[in-house]
Structure formats: C-alpha cells, structure tokens
Design an enzyme around this catalytic site. Structure first.
Site, PDB file in Angstrom:
ATOM      1  N   ASP A 135       1.954  14.888  14.740  1.00  0.00           N
ATOM      2  CA  ASP A 135       1.682  14.196  16.000  1.00  0.00           C
ATOM      3  C   ASP A 135       2.272  12.792  15.893  1.00  0.00           C
ATOM      4  OD1 ASP A 135       0.804  13.515  18.532  1.00  0.00           O
ATOM      5  OD2 ASP A 135      -1.200  14.310  18.273  1.00  0.00           O
TER       6      ASP A 135
HETATM    7  C1  NOJ Z   1       0.164  12.302  21.095  1.00  0.00           C
HETATM    8  C2  NOJ Z   1      -0.640  13.495  21.525  1.00  0.00           C
HETATM    9  O1  NOJ Z   1      -1.766  13.639  20.688  1.00  0.00           O
HETATM   10  C3  NOJ Z   1       0.142  14.795  21.511  1.00  0.00           C
HETATM   11  O2  NOJ Z   1      -0.644  15.804  22.083  1.00  0.00           O
HETATM   12  C4  NOJ Z   1       1.449  14.638  22.227  1.00  0.00           C
HETATM   13  O3  NOJ Z   1       2.146  15.860  22.232  1.00  0.00           O
HETATM   14  C5  NOJ Z   1       2.241  13.550  21.540  1.00  0.00           C
HETATM   15  N1  NOJ Z   1       1.519  12.298  21.625  1.00  0.00           N
HETATM   16  C6  NOJ Z   1       3.637  13.386  22.141  1.00  0.00           C
HETATM   17  O4  NOJ Z   1       3.573  12.812  23.377  1.00  0.00           O
END
Ligand code: NOJ
Length: 713
Positions: A264
């Site tokens: 993430d």
């Molecule tokens: C953080 C989020 O937790 C995740 O779900 C997302 O895909 C990413 N950012 C990318 O935007």
C-alpha cells in the site's frame, strides 16, 4: 480448462511455456538497477511528471498510477516501449473502486443486493470504462471483512460476512479482469483496526484470520486475481507489509498464488514507524524478503536495495522472483503484445441503466410501520428536505475516481420525475451536513406543514467514510437529528432516506420515524433509484451485509459470534449481556423489508446423515403472502452444535434471490457442501468434525426455520 481461464487472459496463460522462456531471457539481460526499477511504483498527479518520465526512460519504474486519460497514459507508455533500454511496458493503476466515470453504488451498498452477478456486472463495466481511458490495473476489490462501523473503510468492502464477502470478491475479480487487472486488498486484517481507528494495530488470532479475514482473499486468488495489496496494519506486532507468514507461507505456498503483491501507499517505508526497521534499507529488505514485490510510493526498493543485494544481504534470487512476477503479469495482461490496449467504453445509456438497476437492488428498507411506503405519486404536495436531498456530490461516495457531480441525479430530481401533474414538490435544504446553524429549519418546517408527506434525506458527506475517515460517534452529523425532529413535530408523516457509508446509530429515528430507507451512496443514479423505491416502481430487496448496533457501546457486534459459556438470558443476571441495553442489534445482518411479505414453510433436508464428501440440499417453500411482486433473499445458516472448539452461533452458507408474484409459492433449493463446514481445529488444521449441524433457513440471521443433520465419519 482451468478455473483461471475464464477471462481474456486465458489464451496468454495457456501460452505460458514460450512466454516463460522469453521472460527468462529478458530477465537475463536486465541490470540490477533495471530489476529494482520494475519493482518501483509511483503516483502521478493526473500526468506523469518530467522526473517520472526520466525514470521511465532509465528503466526505473515498473508502473505509474493516477495518470488519467489515454491521452496521458499513451505518451508515457510510448517512452517506456521506445525509449527505455529494454522497452518493458508499464502498468497504469488507479483506484477504480465502484466505477470510473459512471459511479455505481459503494461496495457496501452493492453488497446489500446479495447479488454476485450484479457485482460482476458493475466491475466489468467499470473495468471497461477505465480501460478506455488508458488504465490497465485497478486497486479493487477491497475484500476486508469489517465488524466495526467506526472504521470508515467499511464502505469499500462487502461487510462482515466471509461467505458473502468471498462470493462478491470472486465476482468482482471476474468482472474487472475481463479487461483490466484487479487487486484484492488489503492483505490482511486491515478491517480489524482496534477501536475502529484507521491504520490502527490489530490483534487477530491465527484461527480468526484464517476463518474470517482470509477467505475473501482466497476466493479472489481462486478467481485468478492478478495482484494483492499488502495492508498498512500490523497483526499482533507483525506489520502486514513485512509479514512473511501472510505473503509467503499462506499466499504463495499454501494457496499457490502466482501473481504479484504490491504494497500500500508507503507501507514499506512505514515499517520504520512500526518499529520493525531502523532504516529505509532495512524496511525495504523486510518488505521484499517477506514477499511484497512492488513498492508503492516509498521508492525504497529502487533507491536503497542495490547495495544489500550486492552484499548478499538480499539474495539475488529474491529480487529475480519478484521481477519475474511483475514481468509475467505484464505478459499475462498482453502488454508486451499491445502496450496501449485501446478499448472502447460501453455506451453511456447501458452504463446508466446498469447503475440504476444495481442501485435499486442495493437499497434496504429498514422500517415501514403501517406502510407509509410506497408513496402515491398522486398524493398531493410532497416535501423533500435535507442537506442531501438535492446534493450532487455526496451520492458519489468516498472513492469516485473520475465521477462527476454533474452526472448525478439527486433524490429531489428523482422524486420530481415520478410525481404526476398537479402534485407539487417543495424543497428545503434545512441545514448543511455538518453545520451547527438551525436557521434553515423554519423553511423546512413550513415545507413539511404544507405537505402530505415529508421525505428527509439525511446522512454523511461522501468523504466521512472511506480512507482516513474513522468516526467516534455514529449519529447524524451536525444538526440533522434536530432537523428531523423538528420536521417530525409538524405531524406530517416522515420518510427518512439515509445516505451514508456505514451503519449509523440513530436511536431517536429508529423509534420515532415510521419509514426508513437505507440507500448508502448509490452513485450517479442515486436519485432515480431512490425514487423508484419510494414510489414502488422497484420493490426493495436489499439486505444488510453488516449488523446495525443499537448503541455505540455494543461495537463490535456481528452475527457470527460464538455462544460464550453464559449466553444471554433475560432471567439470569450472570449471563453475557449489558445492564442498560439489549444485547441484540437494532437491525441484524441479512435484514431488509419489502413492500410485500414472505412466509417460510416446510423446511426439509435431503439427508439426515451425510459424509464430508456429500452435499445436503435444503428445500423450503417461500410464499409471497402480500399483493405485490417482490424479491426475497432466502438465507441459509449453519451451526456446528458440538465441536472441539466453540463455533459461531450461525454462519451464512448459502443464499438465493427469489422473485415471486403475489400469492406465488416456490420451493427453493439451497445446497450445503459438507466439506465447506470446515474450521481450524486445535492443531490449526482444517477439519470438518462429525456431529450435528443445525440449519436455519429464513429472511435474516435472526430468524428462520430449523432442521438438522448429522455429519458422519
Ligand atoms: C491507500 C489506500 O489504502 C489503498 O486502498 C489505495 O489503493 C492506495 N492508497 C492507492 O491510492
């Protein structure tokens, strides 16, 4: 043909031996810097920056996300495949969560439909639309089980149940992967954030992890998902983005996952904050060694790992394996053949029709005391009141990608389109969503006074759920509750339309408002779908995919809990309950009303005794006892009566949407494969134990006819 081969990727998979050879030779030509470059993923800001283009040229990027529009992805891809030394194409990612431009209901809302085909259809449409704008990889579906409505991200998943969650996870993967890659996220346990506080630590036993949190990921893997995203949280002290047990032992060795794992956003760098790495290089080593192949946004792999590889602190084969997973994914997606992947979006009318149909299925009728609903379009003046009544932004929900407020049909517009000539619709905003000002109340009260019925559209702002949107109270924000009470005090019958991304706790409304409709955030067709239900063109069929507690202090509250040694007994103080509130939820999992009523009779099981390899078929007669056509969601739950471990009081094992005409009866069949009644035994091995299984078939997790069968060795 394998189960994976149901998408366009099939042909490529079948061609894998030759493909593997090509990729081996490509890997052999890569420098260490180029290898680490493939593991690097950065976010753009609509367009790639000049620095990012430079990284692409130098072979130091494996993918970009948040590049919006084919006019922006195409030139970057051209740089990758014509100007970089090895001409390796890029992945273009985006959070296409519940639609690209055409926004469908939020996933929690769509889960209320108990309709995997609907989820597959919206994911397919969203993928096709995104692909037409240059995207080839989405960060969806989010398959985190969530038992705590304080946690804002509950909006993005399918609720609290692993069985429903697994079916929807697989359906969405199939849907997206008709055109683009999907990502099952967040691996794993993110939804168990303590106290519902975003990004918080989790304490999950291995058994609960395997029985509750992991099944939707397994279902996504079995459906052929291309990638998984490692989560932000730690589990009992081990961060998910540096957790070899999760990303290697379970995912790759046990499940045989051959796709790739992406971190993430900066979750590899955050291993430093977790306190499990003292430097960026150490964080990167931990992430990569654990099996996180692609580093989103930390730039650690590409910047800090070369020295560790050279000094053998990271074996080169670990880097090579990660690179091969990314290259294989690119091959599987067809990027080496066709890096630009031109697609056309489905026609707008088709997308809107799908959005309206699925939004209609996602609405849950919570209360309809003495049947104020459906409304009569000819009933005289209708007041439409509230900060969300004519709001075009919030129905888009928390993750609306390229969704535009101008595309949204509001509830006010939907209502106006339904009423017949001569019926007046009066509108008053009443208050803002979070305002403390009550100046608008007078206008709202006056509108209600002149009306036969007042529709109040209340709830949350779209971004009050989703990421970084935990709430410590779950009432209506601002002065909306007072607005509701002021309007109700006029004596005009009130219909409360809720728009929100999580279960709300509305003690006053539950008791005093006769009609309550949960619409979640329904997307672009919110107003039409809501009006379809309010006026009876669509008979509501949604069922809650998550428990609605009575009060905050009951959280976490979920239907598939264990019995305890002292199950609640109103006549015995020393049993598991509260002294100030009932132990039961306000609305249980699986609950939802209809404008007709359904009755259940004649539950039978095909066998009284069954072996693990057998399937037991439950048949039940469901009758539409009202005078309107309607769809019921017939639900089957199982309880393992005596086992070597305490088992949940009920677990959903099957369900079926059944449409019935007035007075029609149907014999509905629901199948229980006995091998699916597994759990993790004392030795942490999967087992189905012999003994009695009680079966419940009914309209929610709190009701149902009962029967039982013996599982025999
Ligand atoms: C953080 C989020 O937790 C995740 O779900 C997302 O895909 C990413 N950012 C990318 O935007």
């Amino acid at each position: 043909m394998s189960r994976l081969c149901h998408t366009l990727f099939c042909a490529v998979l079948l061609a894998s031996p030759a493909a593997a050879q090509n990729l081996d030779s490509l890997l052999g030509r890569m420098t260490l810097a180029e290898k680490l470059g493939q593991l690097n993923l950065l976010s753009a800001n609509g367009q790639a920056s000049p620095q990012q283009l430079q990284l692409v040229r130098a072979g130091k990027l494996g993918g970009l996300f948040n590049v919006i529009g084919a006019e922006n992805t195409t030139p970057v891809q051209r740089v990758a495949v014509t100007e970089s030394r090895l001409k390796i194409p890029l992945l273009f990612g985006l959070d296409v969560i519940h639609g690209y431009r055409t926004i469908f209901p939020i996933p929690l809302g769509e889960a209320s439909s108990f309709d995997p085909d609907a989820a597959e259809a919206t994911a397919r449409a969203a993928g096709q639309e995104a692909a037409a704008f240059g995207i080839n990889w989405t960060y969806a579906p989010m398959v985190d089980i969530a038992r705590d409505p304080r946690w804002g991200r509950i909006a993005e998943g399918s609720g609290e149940d692993p069985y429903l969650g697994s079916l929807l996870a697989a359906a969405r993967v199939r849907g997206f992967q008709q055109t683009i890659f999907a990502t099952a996220k967040h691996f794993a346990g993110y939804g168990a954030a303590e106290a519902g506080r975003e990004y918080n630590e989790t304490e999950i036993s291995q058994r609960t992890m395997r029985e509750i949190y992991l099944p939707p990921f397994k279902a996504a893997v079995d459906a052929g998902v291309a990638s998984l995203m490692s989560a932000f949280n730690d589990i009992a002290g081990v961060p998910a983005s540096g957790n070899a047990w999760l990303t290697d032992t379970v995912l790759r060795r046990e499940w045989g996952f051959t796709g790739f794992v992406v971190s993430d956003w900066t979750s590899v760098a955050e291993l430093i904050n977790h306190g499990v790495a003292g430097s960026r290089a150490e964080a990167g080593r931990r992430g990569l060694m654990a099996g996180v192949d692609m580093d989103m946004q930390s730039s650690i792999y590409v910047d800090s790992l070369a020295a560790l590889v050279r000094s053998n602190r990271i074996p080169l084969r670990v880097v090579d394996s990660a690179v091969m997973r990314i290259l294989r994914a690119k091959k599987r997606l067809g990027l080496f053949r066709d890096p630009y992947r031109a697609h056309t979006a489905p026609p707008n009318a088709e997308l809107r029709a799908l959005a309206r149909r699925v939004a209609g299925e996602s609405i849950v009728l919570l209360k309809n005391e003495r049947s104020p609903l459906p409304l009569d379009p000819n009933a005289g003046t209708i007041a439409v009141i509230g900060p969300l009544a004519d709001n075009k932004e919030e129905p888009l929900g928390p993750w609306h990608t390229q969704g535009q407020a101008s595309d949204v049909v509001t509830v006010l517009q939907g209502v106006k389109s339904k009423v017949v000539a001569g019926t007046q619709v009066v509108y008053a905003q009443g208050s803002g969503i979070e305002d403390s000002a009550t100046a608008g109340f007078a206008e709202a009260v006056a509108a209600a006074r002149q009306a036969k019925v007042a529709i109040l559209v209340l709830g949350e702002r779209g971004d009050m759920s989703g990421e970084a949107a935990s709430r410590s109270s779950l009432g209506l924000p601002g002065v909306q509750e007072q607005l509701l009470e002021a309007v109700a005090a006029t004596g005009t019958p009130v219909v409360l339309v809720l728009m929100n991304g999580r279960p709300l706790i509305l003690e006053w409304a539950w008791d005093h408002v006769p009609a309550i409709v949960e619409t979640w955030f329904l997307g672009v067709e919110a107003g039409n779908a809501t009006a379809d239900v309010l006026f009876g063109a669509v008979n509501p069929s949604g069922r809650l995919p998550v428990t609605f507690p009575r009060v905050l202090g009951q959280i976490p509250l979920y239907y598939n809990h264990r019995n305890t040694g002292r199950p609640p007994d109103p006549n015995n103080k020393y049993t598991s309950k509260y002294i100030d509130v009932p132990v039961t939820p306000r609305y249980p999992f699986g609950f939802g009303l209809s404008y007709t009523t359904f009755s259940y009779s004649n539950l039978k099981l095909s066998a009284a005794r069954a072996r693990v390899a057998d399937t037991v078929t439950a048949t039940v007669t469901v009758t539409n006892a009202g005078n309107r056509e309607g769809t019921d969601v017939v639900q089957l739950y199982v309880r393992d009566e005596v086992a070597s471990l305490s088992r949940p009081v009920r677990e959903l094992k099957a369900f079926r949407r059944v449409a019935l005409r007035p007075a029609e009866s149907r014999t509905v069949e629901l199948r229980i494969a006995v091998r699916d009644l597994w759990f993790y035994g004392l030795d942490m091995k999967r087992v189905v134990e012999p003994g009695t299984f009680r079966v419940f078939v009914g309209p929610s997790s709190a009701e149902g006819l009962e029967a039982s069968f013996e599982c025999i060795p």
